[in-house]
Structures are given as C-alpha cells and as structure tokens.
Scaffold this motif. Sequence first.
Motif, short mmCIF file in Angstrom:
data_model
loop_
_atom_site.label_atom_id
_atom_site.label_comp_id
_atom_site.label_asym_id
_atom_site.label_seq_id
_atom_site.Cartn_x
_atom_site.Cartn_y
_atom_site.Cartn_z
N LYS A 1 0.80 -1.22 0.00
CA LYS A 1 0.00 0.00 0.00
C LYS A 1 0.84 1.27 0.00
O LYS A 1 0.32 2.36 0.16
N MET A 2 2.15 1.10 -0.15
CA MET A 2 3.03 2.27 -0.12
C MET A 2 3.07 2.92 -1.50
O MET A 2 3.28 2.25 -2.52
N GLN A 3 2.92 4.21 -1.55
CA GLN A 3 2.73 4.91 -2.81
C GLN A 3 3.97 4.93 -3.68
O GLN A 3 3.89 5.15 -4.88
N VAL B 1 11.94 15.98 5.57
CA VAL B 1 11.93 14.85 6.50
C VAL B 1 12.36 13.57 5.78
O VAL B 1 13.17 12.78 6.29
N LYS B 2 11.84 13.36 4.57
CA LYS B 2 12.20 12.18 3.81
C LYS B 2 13.69 12.18 3.47
O LYS B 2 14.37 11.15 3.58
N ALA C 1 12.42 4.97 9.57
CA ALA C 1 12.91 5.54 8.32
C ALA C 1 12.16 4.98 7.12
O ALA C 1 11.80 5.72 6.19
N ASP C 2 11.89 3.67 7.11
CA ASP C 2 11.13 3.07 6.02
C ASP C 2 9.72 3.63 5.96
O ASP C 2 9.17 3.89 4.88
N THR C 3 9.11 3.81 7.12
CA THR C 3 7.75 4.35 7.17
C THR C 3 7.70 5.77 6.62
O THR C 3 6.78 6.16 5.91
N VAL C 4 8.72 6.55 6.95
CA VAL C 4 8.80 7.94 6.45
C VAL C 4 8.99 7.94 4.94
O VAL C 4 8.31 8.68 4.21
N LYS C 5 9.91 7.12 4.44
CA LYS C 5 10.27 7.15 3.02
C LYS C 5 9.19 6.58 2.12
O LYS C 5 8.94 7.09 1.03
N LEU D 1 4.97 11.35 8.88
CA LEU D 1 5.72 12.48 9.45
C LEU D 1 5.85 12.29 10.95
O LEU D 1 4.89 12.49 11.69
N PRO D 2 7.03 11.90 11.44
CA PRO D 2 7.20 11.67 12.88
C PRO D 2 7.32 12.98 13.64
O PRO D 2 7.51 14.06 13.07
#
Length: 297
Positions: free
Chosen positions: A116-118, A197-198, A252-256, A261-262
């Motif tokens: 589901k990651m864009q 952030v990314k 980091a994977d979730t952000v990228k 946005l943490p």
Amino acid sequence: MALLTVTPDLFSQTVKAGVDRNKILIGEQIKLKLAVEGGRAGISWFSFPDSLNHFEIVKRNKIDTVLNGNFTNYYQVITITSFDSGRWQFPSLFLPGIVQPTPPITIDVLPVDVSKMQDYNDIKDIEYVKQENDWMIVGLIAVITLLSIGIIYWLIVKKKKAAVKSKPVKGNLTPLEWALAELNKLKPQSLQSPAEVKKYYTGLTDISRTFFYRQLQLPALQQTTDEWMISLQPITVDKETKAAFFQALRLADTVKFAKYLPHSRDNETSVEVVKNMLQQVSLLHSPIHSNYQPKHS
C-alpha cells in the motif's frame, strides 16, 4: 492486555501470562506480562533464556510486588521481539511449586508490507513491439558506436598515463569517523516539509548502510531492510541498542515509503540511536581502511 490464567494450586497461587498484541512486523516489540497472584513468601520466579523459539528478549523489567492481605502478588513486564517471519508460539513457562504451566502464546510475525506504499508500483506484463529496421538509423548507430569506442579508448590511455605520474590518495578517516561526521551534518531541528523529512531519513539510512559496508564488508548497500537487520543479528552489541537501531530503521522506512511524518523529538532521537549503534559496533570490530571515501549529498 489479556492474561491467560492457570487454575490455582493447593496454595491458591494463580499464574498468568499475556501479551499486548499477537501480530507484529519483523523487529517490532511486544510486551509480555507475567503475574503470580496469591503468591507465598520466597517464591521462585520464571527462568528462561534470552532467546527461545524464534523470539529474542530485549529487556526484563524488575519484578513488582503488591501486598494483598496475607499473600503477595508478583508482576513482571518483559519486552520481546522476533526477526523470523511466521506464526510462532512463545512457549509455556513453568514455576516451581505449581504443577500446571502457563499456556503457550501464539504470535504472528509479519514481513514488511509495502503493497500500500505509494512509492511502489505494480509489475506490469511485458509488451511486445513489432521490430522494423530503418537502415539509416542503423548506420547512424554504428557510426556513433565506433566514435564512442574511440573516445573511450583514448580516455583509458590518458587515464593510465596520468596514473603513472600521480600517487594514489589514501583515505584518512575510519568508517566511524566518516559516519559521525556525516551524521553531524544532518539537521533534525530544521525539518519544515515532508520532502526535508524524507531526505533526512534517507540520509540517515544511507550513512548507516555505508558504515556497515566499509566496517564489516556487509552487502548492506544492496540489501532490503529486513535482510540487513537479519545480517546484523549476530553482532554482539547489547540488545537494547540493537533493538533501538532496528526501530529507527523501521521508522525511516515508514517515512520514506508511507509518507509518515514523525514528531520532531523522534527525528533527534533517531540520529542519536544510530550514533550509539555505530560506536558500539566500532568497538567490537577493527575498522577497514580503504581508498573509498563515500560522498553523501
């Protein structure tokens, strides 16, 4: 947190064990709570190793006691994790003086789901195109190819001549010194946009991958996050440092990939966690010097 209960024995001792969730991603942590209610004085506590049946013990909290009339209730929270995907059972635990052990606890350990990651796209079928030869284009390609070969040959000969005249420059930074210098360039306090952030977390993981490539000669630059984490499992740093580093990689994977946005506090904590991990690894392994001085944008 649901606790599984064992029926009381002759001394009215009740043993319980439970987890805060039964599904995690690889490297995520679970809280395992152990309890003995109505316990006797001088009770023996559960004893099990730091690694068992695909689970790793990250942290053992102290045993808390609560007086309840003539009896004492005992509680302990243990943090566990797993780096093997699949359905596993945390085994039954025995307590001296109680015949029946705690029931086993089933936990599903899932790989990272990027469906589901864009930033990921589905693989499309190969489309076949009918080939038609245009001899003018073929001739032009042949001329360009010959010119390219001539230019490449000339550059190689020129480079060899220049190499004879100049001495190779050796790098003077250890992998740790280079990594810390690059990490210090990151500015977690001034991140204003999702793109910044990314870029910050991309830099954080790129620096870490390059350090392990240079320090331990691991293929970290080509590995997925899961493969990289598994290859780091044998490293003998303390479990809390390793678990915190793995959590930083997950963040980091979730952000990228998921555009998460943490909190700004997490940004500052992540870089310190990475520094701590790299420093501990450098104490265990002699640095590997090379001519390669990586560049980081």
